[in-house]
Design a protein around this motif. Structure first.
Motif, PDB file in Angstrom:
ATOM      1  N   ALA A  14       1.161  10.398  -9.448  1.00 31.49           N
ATOM      2  CA  ALA A  14       1.828   9.515  -8.489  1.00 31.49           C
ATOM      3  C   ALA A  14       0.830   9.001  -7.453  1.00 31.49           C
ATOM      4  CB  ALA A  14       2.983  10.246  -7.814  1.00 31.49           C
ATOM      5  N   LEU A  15      -0.070   9.866  -7.002  1.00 32.71           N
ATOM      6  CA  LEU A  15      -1.092   9.449  -6.044  1.00 32.71           C
ATOM      7  C   LEU A  15      -2.051   8.426  -6.650  1.00 32.71           C
ATOM      8  CD1 LEU A  15      -1.866  12.849  -4.297  1.00 32.71           C
ATOM      9  CD2 LEU A  15      -0.798  10.842  -3.262  1.00 32.71           C
ATOM     10  N   VAL A  16      -2.355   8.570  -7.930  1.00 35.30           N
ATOM     11  CA  VAL A  16      -3.201   7.590  -8.613  1.00 35.30           C
ATOM     12  C   VAL A  16      -2.521   6.228  -8.608  1.00 35.30           C
ATOM     13  CG1 VAL A  16      -4.104   6.896 -10.873  1.00 35.30           C
ATOM     14  CG2 VAL A  16      -4.456   9.225 -10.052  1.00 35.30           C
ATOM     15  N   VAL A  17      -1.258   6.202  -8.972  1.00 29.30           N
ATOM     16  CA  VAL A  17      -0.520   4.930  -9.001  1.00 29.30           C
ATOM     17  C   VAL A  17      -0.421   4.336  -7.601  1.00 29.30           C
ATOM     18  CG1 VAL A  17       1.728   3.882  -9.476  1.00 29.30           C
ATOM     19  CG2 VAL A  17       0.749   5.518 -11.086  1.00 29.30           C
ATOM     20  N   PHE A  18      -0.141   5.177  -6.606  1.00 25.83           N
ATOM     21  CA  PHE A  18      -0.014   4.702  -5.230  1.00 25.83           C
ATOM     22  C   PHE A  18      -1.321   4.090  -4.733  1.00 25.83           C
ATOM     23  CE2 PHE A  18      -0.355   5.610  -0.636  1.00 25.83           C
ATOM     24  CZ  PHE A  18       0.702   4.830  -0.185  1.00 25.83           C
ATOM     25  N   SER A  19      -2.437   4.774  -4.950  1.00 18.66           N
ATOM     26  CA  SER A  19      -3.716   4.236  -4.478  1.00 18.66           C
ATOM     27  C   SER A  19      -4.123   3.000  -5.269  1.00 18.66           C
ATOM     28  CB  SER A  19      -4.804   5.303  -4.533  1.00 18.66           C
ATOM     29  OG  SER A  19      -4.997   5.757  -5.846  1.00 18.66           O
ATOM     30  N   LEU A  20      -3.774   2.948  -6.549  1.00 17.05           N
ATOM     31  CA  LEU A  20      -4.059   1.759  -7.345  1.00 17.05           C
ATOM     32  C   LEU A  20      -3.294   0.557  -6.818  1.00 17.05           C
ATOM     33  CD1 LEU A  20      -5.386   0.479  -9.852  1.00 17.05           C
ATOM     34  CD2 LEU A  20      -3.353   1.156 -11.129  1.00 17.05           C
ATOM     35  N   VAL A  21      -2.016   0.740  -6.534  1.00 15.67           N
ATOM     36  CA  VAL A  21      -1.200  -0.368  -6.020  1.00 15.67           C
ATOM     37  C   VAL A  21      -1.705  -0.824  -4.654  1.00 15.67           C
ATOM     38  CG1 VAL A  21       1.110  -0.972  -5.199  1.00 15.67           C
ATOM     39  CG2 VAL A  21       0.833   0.217  -7.372  1.00 15.67           C
ATOM     40  N   ARG A  22      -2.035   0.124  -3.778  1.00 18.02           N
ATOM     41  CA  ARG A  22      -2.548  -0.259  -2.458  1.00 18.02           C
ATOM     42  C   ARG A  22      -3.882  -0.994  -2.566  1.00 18.02           C
ATOM     43  NH1 ARG A  22      -2.203   3.795   2.360  1.00 18.02           N
ATOM     44  NH2 ARG A  22      -3.062   1.934   3.295  1.00 18.02           N
ATOM     45  N   GLY A  23      -4.728  -0.591  -3.499  1.00 19.83           N
ATOM     46  CA  GLY A  23      -6.001  -1.284  -3.711  1.00 19.83           C
ATOM     47  C   GLY A  23      -5.795  -2.692  -4.234  1.00 19.83           C
ATOM     48  N   GLN A  50      -9.931  -1.905   0.247  1.00 12.52           N
ATOM     49  CA  GLN A  50      -9.966  -1.954  -1.204  1.00 12.52           C
ATOM     50  C   GLN A  50     -10.860  -0.857  -1.762  1.00 12.52           C
ATOM     51  OE1 GLN A  50     -11.448  -5.349  -3.820  1.00 12.52           O
ATOM     52  NE2 GLN A  50     -10.551  -6.360  -2.056  1.00 12.52           N
ATOM     53  N   ASN A  51     -12.058  -0.758  -1.221  1.00  9.69           N
ATOM     54  CA  ASN A  51     -13.009   0.256  -1.682  1.00  9.69           C
ATOM     55  C   ASN A  51     -12.489   1.664  -1.437  1.00  9.69           C
ATOM     56  OD1 ASN A  51     -14.794  -1.677  -2.555  1.00  9.69           O
ATOM     57  ND2 ASN A  51     -16.034  -1.629  -0.713  1.00  9.69           N
ATOM     58  N   LYS A  52     -11.858   1.865  -0.284  1.00  4.49           N
ATOM     59  CA  LYS A  52     -11.319   3.176   0.054  1.00  4.49           C
ATOM     60  C   LYS A  52     -10.223   3.586  -0.930  1.00  4.49           C
ATOM     61  CE  LYS A  52      -8.883   5.474   3.813  1.00  4.49           C
ATOM     62  NZ  LYS A  52      -8.246   5.284   5.110  1.00  4.49           N
ATOM     63  N   MET A  53      -9.338   2.657  -1.252  1.00  6.74           N
ATOM     64  CA  MET A  53      -8.243   2.959  -2.177  1.00  6.74           C
ATOM     65  C   MET A  53      -8.754   3.186  -3.604  1.00  6.74           C
ATOM     66  SD  MET A  53      -5.406   3.273  -0.700  1.00  6.74           S
ATOM     67  CE  MET A  53      -6.240   4.023   0.668  1.00  6.74           C
ATOM     68  N   MET A  54      -9.728   2.427  -4.028  1.00  7.12           N
ATOM     69  CA  MET A  54     -10.251   2.615  -5.374  1.00  7.12           C
ATOM     70  C   MET A  54     -11.019   3.937  -5.485  1.00  7.12           C
ATOM     71  SD  MET A  54      -9.096   0.296  -7.267  1.00  7.12           S
ATOM     72  CE  MET A  54      -7.655  -0.230  -6.376  1.00  7.12           C
ATOM     73  N   PHE A  55     -11.721   4.335  -4.424  1.00  3.99           N
ATOM     74  CA  PHE A  55     -12.383   5.634  -4.450  1.00  3.99           C
ATOM     75  C   PHE A  55     -11.348   6.757  -4.478  1.00  3.99           C
ATOM     76  CE2 PHE A  55     -14.424   9.309  -2.448  1.00  3.99           C
ATOM     77  CZ  PHE A  55     -15.482   9.472  -3.325  1.00  3.99           C
ATOM     78  N   ALA A  56     -10.263   6.590  -3.729  1.00  6.88           N
ATOM     79  CA  ALA A  56      -9.187   7.592  -3.747  1.00  6.88           C
ATOM     80  C   ALA A  56      -8.580   7.695  -5.139  1.00  6.88           C
ATOM     81  CB  ALA A  56      -8.118   7.232  -2.717  1.00  6.88           C
ATOM     82  N   ARG A  57      -8.420   6.569  -5.802  1.00  4.43           N
ATOM     83  CA  ARG A  57      -7.868   6.567  -7.165  1.00  4.43           C
ATOM     84  C   ARG A  57      -8.765   7.363  -8.108  1.00  4.43           C
ATOM     85  NH1 ARG A  57      -9.126   3.860 -11.625  1.00  4.43           N
ATOM     86  NH2 ARG A  57     -10.541   2.504 -10.491  1.00  4.43           N
TER      87      ARG A  57
END
Length: 76
Positions: A14-23, A50-57
């Motif tokens: 779920a966190l992967v999907v959330f960070s992907l959508v935010r990115g 964008q970079n922060k969310m993709m790194f989180a993903r």
């Protein structure tokens, strides 16, 4: 133990999907700002987000892979 790992896996997914959508949203906002204003005042801020969310993903995906490896190690 397996139940806890499966719950952790679902949460990580779920966190992967959330960070992907935010990115992706940050990317779309960057593109929209580029097209509308032509200036780079807010663009840099959105690119950092964008970079922060993709790194989180990537981080959450790696943790999910580790959880899957642990589940497989326990199952065998």
């Amino acid at each position: 133990m397996t139940t806890i790992l499966i719950i952790a896996l679902v949460v990580l997914m779920a966190l992967v999907v959330f960070s992907l959508v935010r990115g992706i949203v940050a990317f779309l906002q960057t593109t929209k700002l580029d097209l509308e204003s032509g200036e780079a005042e807010h663009v840099h801020e959105m690119q950092l987000k964008q970079n922060k969310m993709m790194f989180a993903r990537i981080k959450y995906q790696a943790l999910a892979v580790v959880v899957v490896a642990v589940i497989l190690a326990i199952a065998s």
